[in-house]
Design a protein around this motif. Sequence first.
Motif, PDB file in Angstrom:
ATOM      1  N   LYS A   1      24.286 -12.901  39.369  1.00  0.00           N
ATOM      2  CA  LYS A   1      24.737 -12.571  38.012  1.00  0.00           C
ATOM      3  C   LYS A   1      25.979 -13.374  37.643  1.00  0.00           C
ATOM      4  O   LYS A   1      26.075 -13.912  36.536  1.00  0.00           O
ATOM      5  N   LYS A   2      26.921 -13.466  38.567  1.00  0.00           N
ATOM      6  CA  LYS A   2      28.149 -14.215  38.317  1.00  0.00           C
ATOM      7  C   LYS A   2      27.831 -15.682  38.083  1.00  0.00           C
ATOM      8  O   LYS A   2      28.371 -16.311  37.170  1.00  0.00           O
TER       9      LYS A   2
ATOM     10  N   LYS B   1      26.212 -20.141  31.867  1.00  0.00           N
ATOM     11  CA  LYS B   1      25.457 -19.893  30.642  1.00  0.00           C
ATOM     12  C   LYS B   1      25.797 -20.968  29.626  1.00  0.00           C
ATOM     13  O   LYS B   1      26.957 -21.229  29.349  1.00  0.00           O
TER      14      LYS B   1
ATOM     15  N   GLU C   1      26.369 -16.076  34.582  1.00  0.00           N
ATOM     16  CA  GLU C   1      27.377 -15.907  33.547  1.00  0.00           C
ATOM     17  C   GLU C   1      28.284 -17.130  33.449  1.00  0.00           C
ATOM     18  O   GLU C   1      28.633 -17.567  32.346  1.00  0.00           O
ATOM     19  N   GLU C   2      28.663 -17.700  34.581  1.00  0.00           N
ATOM     20  CA  GLU C   2      29.532 -18.869  34.592  1.00  0.00           C
ATOM     21  C   GLU C   2      28.838 -20.121  34.078  1.00  0.00           C
ATOM     22  O   GLU C   2      29.486 -21.018  33.559  1.00  0.00           O
TER      23      GLU C   2
END
Length: 68
Positions: A57-58, A64, A61-62
């Motif tokens: 997930k991290k 995207k 997100e980074e």
Amino acid sequence: MSELSKKDCVSLEEAMKELGVVRNTFNMYLVALGIPKHKFPLDRRLFITKEDFSRLKKFLEENKSPRS
């Protein structure tokens, strides 16, 4: 090292649904990040650890990309 249990994991289906990606894309991320899949006796589903899910997930997100 202690033995892995189901409560420490999230199923691939749940993870794909939460991230909003299809199976091929999800598998590409797992390979790119070196995240192993786990299987438990008497359960046909595959799992990844919650720790690996957080890492995935991290990463997403980074990385995207902004949509125009």
